[in-house]
Design an enzyme around this catalytic site. Structure first.
Site, PDB file in Angstrom:
ATOM      1  N   HIS A  53       0.882  -1.167   0.000  1.00  0.00           N
ATOM      2  CA  HIS A  53       0.000   0.000   0.000  1.00  0.00           C
ATOM      3  C   HIS A  53       0.919   1.215   0.000  1.00  0.00           C
ATOM      4  O   HIS A  53       2.001   1.178   0.597  1.00  0.00           O
ATOM      5  CB  HIS A  53      -0.832   0.091   1.270  1.00  0.00           C
ATOM      6  CG  HIS A  53      -1.719  -1.086   1.553  1.00  0.00           C
ATOM      7  ND1 HIS A  53      -1.296  -2.209   2.208  1.00  0.00           N
ATOM      8  CD2 HIS A  53      -3.030  -1.293   1.279  1.00  0.00           C
ATOM      9  CE1 HIS A  53      -2.304  -3.062   2.319  1.00  0.00           C
ATOM     10  NE2 HIS A  53      -3.365  -2.532   1.759  1.00  0.00           N
ATOM     11  N   ASP A  56       2.461   1.792   3.305  1.00  0.00           N
ATOM     12  CA  ASP A  56       3.390   0.783   3.853  1.00  0.00           C
ATOM     13  C   ASP A  56       4.813   1.229   3.537  1.00  0.00           C
ATOM     14  O   ASP A  56       5.756   0.920   4.259  1.00  0.00           O
ATOM     15  CB  ASP A  56       3.218  -0.586   3.182  1.00  0.00           C
ATOM     16  CG  ASP A  56       1.836  -1.182   3.375  1.00  0.00           C
ATOM     17  OD1 ASP A  56       1.136  -0.772   4.301  1.00  0.00           O
ATOM     18  OD2 ASP A  56       1.476  -2.060   2.563  1.00  0.00           O
ATOM     19  N   MET A  87       2.490  -5.679  -7.941  1.00  0.00           N
ATOM     20  CA  MET A  87       1.188  -5.081  -7.598  1.00  0.00           C
ATOM     21  C   MET A  87       1.360  -3.986  -6.560  1.00  0.00           C
ATOM     22  O   MET A  87       2.254  -4.053  -5.728  1.00  0.00           O
ATOM     23  CB  MET A  87       0.278  -6.193  -7.050  1.00  0.00           C
ATOM     24  CG  MET A  87      -1.097  -5.775  -6.577  1.00  0.00           C
ATOM     25  SD  MET A  87      -1.158  -5.254  -4.847  1.00  0.00           S
ATOM     26  CE  MET A  87      -1.781  -6.734  -4.049  1.00  0.00           C
ATOM     27  N   GLU A 180     -11.163  -6.195  -5.230  1.00  0.00           N
ATOM     28  CA  GLU A 180     -11.189  -7.251  -4.211  1.00  0.00           C
ATOM     29  C   GLU A 180     -12.410  -7.076  -3.314  1.00  0.00           C
ATOM     30  O   GLU A 180     -12.553  -6.060  -2.640  1.00  0.00           O
ATOM     31  CB  GLU A 180      -9.890  -7.155  -3.392  1.00  0.00           C
ATOM     32  CG  GLU A 180      -9.792  -8.154  -2.266  1.00  0.00           C
ATOM     33  CD  GLU A 180      -8.465  -8.035  -1.519  1.00  0.00           C
ATOM     34  OE1 GLU A 180      -7.520  -7.378  -2.017  1.00  0.00           O
ATOM     35  OE2 GLU A 180      -8.381  -8.603  -0.411  1.00  0.00           O
ATOM     36  N   LYS A 182     -15.032  -8.189  -0.118  1.00  0.00           N
ATOM     37  CA  LYS A 182     -14.994  -8.752   1.231  1.00  0.00           C
ATOM     38  C   LYS A 182     -16.351  -8.463   1.862  1.00  0.00           C
ATOM     39  O   LYS A 182     -16.886  -7.372   1.673  1.00  0.00           O
ATOM     40  CB  LYS A 182     -13.870  -8.068   2.038  1.00  0.00           C
ATOM     41  CG  LYS A 182     -13.607  -8.686   3.404  1.00  0.00           C
ATOM     42  CD  LYS A 182     -12.412  -8.019   4.090  1.00  0.00           C
ATOM     43  CE  LYS A 182     -12.104  -8.669   5.415  1.00  0.00           C
ATOM     44  NZ  LYS A 182     -10.983  -8.026   6.107  1.00  0.00           N
ATOM     45  N   GLU A 216     -10.044 -13.268  -2.757  1.00  0.00           N
ATOM     46  CA  GLU A 216      -9.247 -13.723  -1.606  1.00  0.00           C
ATOM     47  C   GLU A 216      -9.956 -14.878  -0.913  1.00  0.00           C
ATOM     48  O   GLU A 216     -11.143 -14.776  -0.576  1.00  0.00           O
ATOM     49  CB  GLU A 216      -9.023 -12.567  -0.624  1.00  0.00           C
ATOM     50  CG  GLU A 216      -8.339 -13.043   0.656  1.00  0.00           C
ATOM     51  CD  GLU A 216      -7.878 -11.925   1.567  1.00  0.00           C
ATOM     52  OE1 GLU A 216      -7.311 -10.935   1.061  1.00  0.00           O
ATOM     53  OE2 GLU A 216      -8.088 -12.050   2.785  1.00  0.00           O
ATOM     54  N   HIS A 219     -12.021 -14.138   2.192  1.00  0.00           N
ATOM     55  CA  HIS A 219     -13.210 -13.294   2.059  1.00  0.00           C
ATOM     56  C   HIS A 219     -14.423 -14.109   1.635  1.00  0.00           C
ATOM     57  O   HIS A 219     -15.525 -13.888   2.158  1.00  0.00           O
ATOM     58  CB  HIS A 219     -12.919 -12.138   1.097  1.00  0.00           C
ATOM     59  CG  HIS A 219     -11.832 -11.232   1.600  1.00  0.00           C
ATOM     60  ND1 HIS A 219     -11.372 -10.163   0.888  1.00  0.00           N
ATOM     61  CD2 HIS A 219     -11.106 -11.250   2.749  1.00  0.00           C
ATOM     62  CE1 HIS A 219     -10.415  -9.550   1.577  1.00  0.00           C
ATOM     63  NE2 HIS A 219     -10.237 -10.213   2.708  1.00  0.00           N
ATOM     64  N   ASP A 244      -5.487 -13.428  -3.928  1.00  0.00           N
ATOM     65  CA  ASP A 244      -4.974 -13.345  -2.556  1.00  0.00           C
ATOM     66  C   ASP A 244      -5.194 -14.686  -1.867  1.00  0.00           C
ATOM     67  O   ASP A 244      -6.334 -15.109  -1.639  1.00  0.00           O
ATOM     68  CB  ASP A 244      -5.701 -12.241  -1.770  1.00  0.00           C
ATOM     69  CG  ASP A 244      -5.119 -10.861  -2.028  1.00  0.00           C
ATOM     70  OD1 ASP A 244      -4.204 -10.734  -2.871  1.00  0.00           O
ATOM     71  OD2 ASP A 244      -5.572  -9.899  -1.369  1.00  0.00           O
ATOM     72  N   ASP A 254     -11.760 -12.076  10.907  1.00  0.00           N
ATOM     73  CA  ASP A 254     -10.863 -12.069   9.742  1.00  0.00           C
ATOM     74  C   ASP A 254      -9.479 -12.585  10.160  1.00  0.00           C
ATOM     75  O   ASP A 254      -8.688 -11.859  10.744  1.00  0.00           O
ATOM     76  CB  ASP A 254     -10.792 -10.617   9.251  1.00  0.00           C
ATOM     77  CG  ASP A 254      -9.945 -10.452   8.025  1.00  0.00           C
ATOM     78  OD1 ASP A 254      -9.608 -11.452   7.377  1.00  0.00           O
ATOM     79  OD2 ASP A 254      -9.617  -9.293   7.717  1.00  0.00           O
ATOM     80  N   ASP A 256      -6.806 -14.295   8.326  1.00  0.00           N
ATOM     81  CA  ASP A 256      -5.585 -14.168   7.502  1.00  0.00           C
ATOM     82  C   ASP A 256      -4.549 -15.232   7.816  1.00  0.00           C
ATOM     83  O   ASP A 256      -3.352 -14.952   7.975  1.00  0.00           O
ATOM     84  CB  ASP A 256      -4.943 -12.783   7.686  1.00  0.00           C
ATOM     85  CG  ASP A 256      -5.711 -11.685   6.972  1.00  0.00           C
ATOM     86  OD1 ASP A 256      -6.416 -11.993   5.985  1.00  0.00           O
ATOM     87  OD2 ASP A 256      -5.603 -10.526   7.395  1.00  0.00           O
ATOM     88  N   ASP A 286      -1.803 -13.070   1.045  1.00  0.00           N
ATOM     89  CA  ASP A 286      -2.295 -11.965   1.876  1.00  0.00           C
ATOM     90  C   ASP A 286      -2.668 -12.530   3.233  1.00  0.00           C
ATOM     91  O   ASP A 286      -3.841 -12.727   3.552  1.00  0.00           O
ATOM     92  CB  ASP A 286      -3.499 -11.287   1.205  1.00  0.00           C
ATOM     93  CG  ASP A 286      -3.874  -9.999   1.926  1.00  0.00           C
ATOM     94  OD1 ASP A 286      -3.101  -9.579   2.813  1.00  0.00           O
ATOM     95  OD2 ASP A 286      -4.928  -9.426   1.613  1.00  0.00           O
TER      96      ASP A 286
END
Ligand code: GCO
Ligand code: MN
Ligand code: MN
Length: 386
Positions: A53, A56, A87, A180, A182, A216, A219, A244, A254, A256, A286
């Site tokens: 991002h 980040d 990406m 994406e 979710k 993802e 999701h 993802d 969530d 991950d 991800d």
């Protein structure tokens, strides 16, 4: 045999292995690594690429000079390690300005700022080599539907996408968008909650050929849905621009989790699908390590994601050449009926033939479908006893 290679296209986000382990009940448990340190970690474990991002990499309040400094240090780290940036994406969820959405905010100043931030982030991503740009609408939703008209919110979302594809074309960038979905988290309900909704939305955009999806695992699992079916639909529409990979127990927060750590069978059919159809994009993990992990264990987490993918890829190959499995599949899929040419495209004579034919319902209902046997062979194969 299960060592990652660049042609496997395994990527991680700065935010994944760089996750410091905070959750709603407790703060960070790991030291925050710099982007350059994260690149070194990813190179050490054998990843192909790193995604980010905007914030980040470049803090939201950085000056232009600071941005330039950070970008040049990051580029140097990429050069030294050989990692690439396939990406990039925008953080449109952390700052309070976006607490009621970015592109779907009712406030046109917020929407304008979201466009501005995204254009800057697209410039940054393209500068570092990204050819895919992900949009995850984490705050594009509501806690209460009293607050917004969903039709108006979706119209704002559409306008933003049209604006941004316009920008990309105007700049002459070689960049495609991957949307994406979710269902929830961090909002109670997020608009365009499934990959299927996203695919339908894309069809309404001005430059829909530039826009695909980034499904993802977690999701669709959060929504209790079959992820493979969504990926397959995206693939069949030539819209699988990115993916993802992680894991998630349905019905929970969530999570991950490390790829394949919970839903081994679903992960198997997913990897087999991607490999069988020849998906050539990034395999982006991800996910993040457990909050209990230190950085050695974070490396074990990252290695585990890739190793499990490669093991499942090998299992997919074994499935495809297993004589008993293939014999069963040929038996199940044998089509010796007289109708295979008739049930495709409509013709008046075909319709007439179907209307006149005496179908034997009982015979059709008595065909052998040994799926128990087939599934147990799959389980035996996955458990390593075949
Ligand atoms: C999530 C999402 C994000 C996005 C990321 C890239 O559940 O938080 O999966 O990790 O993928 O923001 O756009
Ligand atoms: Mn997610
Ligand atoms: Mn994601």
């Amino acid at each position: 045999m299960y060592e990652p290679r660049p042609d496997h296209k395994f990527t991680f986000g700065l935010w994944t292995v760089g996750n410091v382990g905070g959750d709603p009940f407790g703060g960070p448990v790991r030291r925050r690594l710099s982007p350059v340190e994260i690149v070194a970690l990813l190179a050490e474990v054998g990843a192909y690429g790193v995604n980010f991002h905007d914030n980040d990499l470049v803090p939201i309040d950085a000056s232009w000079a600071e941005r330039e400094q950070i970008v040049s240090e990051f580029e140097k780290a990429l050069d030294e390690t050989g990692l690439v940036v396939p990406m990039a994406t925008t953080n449109l969820f952390s700052h309070p300005a976006f607490r009621d959405g970015a592109f779907t905010s009712g406030d046109s100043s917020v929407r304008a700022y979201a466009l501005r931030k995204t254009m800057d982030a697209i410039d940054l991503g393209v500068e570092l080599g990204a050819t895919t740009y992900v949009f995850w609408g984490g705050r594009e939703g509501v806690e209460t539907d009293a607050s917004k008209n969903p039709v108006v919110a979706l119209q704002h979302y559409r306008e933003a996408m049209n604006f941004l594809t316009g920008y990309v074309k105007d700049q002459g960038y070689d960049l495609r968008f991957a949307l994406e979905s979710k269902p929830n988290e961090p909002r109670a309900d997020i608009y365009l909650s499934t990959t299927g909704s996203m695919l339908a939305f894309i069809g309404t955009l001005d430059d829909s050929e530039m826009v695909g999806v980034n499904p993802e695992v977690a999701h669709e699992h959060m929504a209790g849905l079959n992820f493979l079916h969504h990926v397959a639909q995206a693939w069949s529409m030539e819209k699988l621009f990115h993916i993802d990979l992680n894991d998630q127990t349905p019905g929970r927060y969530d999570q991950d989790l490390r790829f394949g750590s919970v839903s081994i069978k679903q992960a198997f059919f997913l990897v087999k699908f991607l490999e069988d159809v020849g998906y050539s994009g990034s395999r982006h993990f991800d996910a993040h390590a457990y909050r209990t992990a230190d950085y050695d264990d974070v490396k074990a987490f990252a290695r585990g994601c890739m190793r499990t993918y490669l093991i499942l890829k090998e299992k997919g190959h074994e499935f495809n050449v297993d004589p008993a499995i293939q014999a069963l599949l040929s038996q199940i899929n044998a089509d010796d009926g007289p109708f295979s040419s008739l049930v495709g495209a409509y013709t008046p004579s075909g319709a007439q033939t179907l209307k006149e034919f005496e179908f034997d319902r009982d015979h059709l209902g008595a065909q052998s479908q040994p799926y128990e046997e087939l599934d147990q062979l799959t389980i035996d194969l996955l458990l390593g006893v075949r």
